[in-house]
Design a protein around this motif. Structure first.
Motif: not given
Length: 410
Positions: A352-358, A386-389, A393-402
């Motif tokens: 129920g927390a506020g969203p960071d990305l939609a 919806l939350r700065r930064g 963070q999410a784009s980096t975390a979702f990435g793959s080395d290959v």
């Protein structure tokens, strides 16, 4: 009046497959191909829409395991053989099949569905996102030189009959799967034969399939399967080598096989129709422009169960983010999901927390294999921060080395 989507009866397979051939242009498949797909078809996962005694819609699924970031194979429905009779277009036949199919996938406990599309624009409305690309090239071997790494001379090559070498090639392929997202673990019997399927009608003037094995210290360490297409221009050799497979575990083996392909007598061009977008040939050639690199869409991914799917992969950097997900076609995914993750794994639960990305489930599918950055989707207006930064963070975390890659269709 058409029926709903019904499970295929084995005795109706010929009519079912015949409708698929009609939907894809009306040219019958080669007998060898037809019989292979008869064996590979899972009738309990195949759907038919009927208009009285006539099949007017087909859709199937293969039971796959697909590699995801972190090297974990995840259960996935490989959506395939989707066709609608030309007389029954725009009558909701496709929507009916997609509705039944995704409900069935969910009931089986599979969090993912994947497909390749003959017409890519079709499947976005059902929540599929384009997750991987394929790179093709035509290397002009008369004008392009290769710079090969140390150790290449230690690799020896020998020709082999493709079917005789099938076992060792399949073993080598299996070792590569965990290292690249998007690759399919070919566990079910029959799938290995796809690599040596070679009907004369499909060669387009080329030779029968050929195979060369790479060896080092007496062990087979790589292979390539290809066809040669002889041609002459004003009395000058102008043939081409069409590469179907090139599997190598390290730079020296890869370079040895590529150098071989580029050195076959009477051939001017090496055609690589399907390679990963980060494939090594780009960094071995002397002139990229003379290789005519091109990109096209390949694997599309659909998160059938958002929470379970996001838990099945690992992440390149620590992440704690709340997604506001929209999913009109599978409304059970709608709402807010908190993803807490790192390289070791992930937890993803409703919150129920506020969203960071939609974003929609389609964007999550596109980013899922690590090849499409969330930041790029945001630049196209498809993800809202919806939350700065949070986006970086999410784009980096979702990435793959290959880069993700699908080596073959299904």
């Amino acid at each position: 009046m058409t029926s709903g989507a019904e499970v295929l009866r084995a005795e109706d397979w010929d009519q079912w497959y015949g409708l698929l051939e009609l939907a894809f242009g009306g040219v019958p498949a080669a007998p060898e191909e037809r019989e292979l797909y008869r064996r590979l078809t899972e009738p309990e996962r195949s759907l038919a829409v009927w208009d009285e005694a006539e099949v007017v819609g087909t859709a199937g699924a293969f039971t796959f395991r697909v590699s995801v970031p972190g090297g974990r194979p995840a259960a996935a429905a490989g959506v395939t053989m989707v066709g609608v009779a030309p007389t029954h277009r725009r009558r909701s036949v496709l929507t009916t099949m997609m509705r039944r199919q995704l409900d069935d996938v969910r009931a089986r406990g599979e969090a993912l569905a994947v497909l390749t599309a003959s017409e890519p624009e079709i499947y976005g409305r059902f929540g599929y996102g384009l997750a991987s690309l394929r790179l093709s090239a035509e290397i002009d071997t008369a004008l392009v030189r290769l710079t090969v790494p140390a150790g290449t001379e230690e690799v020896t090559l020998r020709r082999a009959e493709p079917r005789a070498a099938l076992g060792v090639c399949e073993e080598l392929y299996g070792r590569q799967v965990a290292g690249r997202p998007g690759m399919l673990a070919r566990a079910a019997p029959g799938w290995e034969e796809l690599g040596v399927l070679d009907p004369p009608s499909g060669r387009e003037g080329a030779s029968p399939l050929q195979c060369v094995l790479a060896e080092r210290d007496g062990e087979v360490v790589g292979y390539t399967r290809y066809r040669t297409r002889p041609a002459w221009a004003s009395g000058v050799p102008d043939g081409s080598v069409v590469v179907q497979d090139l599997e190598a575990p390290d730079p020296a083996v890869y370079a040895a096989l590529l150098r071989y392909l580029c050195g076959i007598d009477l051939m001017r061009t090496v055609k690589l129709p399907n390679r990963p977008v980060d494939d090594a040939w780009q960094y071995l050639v002397s002139d990229l422009r003379r290789c005519e690199p091109r990109l096209r869409d390949e694997l599309q991914v659909r998160l059938v169960e958002v929470g379970a799917a996001l838990r099945q992969r690992s992440y390149r950097a620590p992440l704690d983010v709340v997604f506001e997900v929209s999913d009109a076609f599978c409304p059970w995914n709608e709402g807010r999901w908190r993803l807490s993750a790192d390289a070791g794994g992930a937890a993803c639960e409703r919150t129920g927390a506020g969203p960071d990305l939609a974003l929609s489930v389609r964007e999550l599918g596109a980013a899922y294999l690590g090849g499409v950055p969330l930041s790029g989707l945001a630049a196209a207006g498809r993800v809202r921060e919806l939350r700065r930064g949070a986006l970086a963070q999410a784009s980096t975390a979702f990435g793959s080395d290959v880069a993700p890659w699908l080596p073959h269709g299904f």
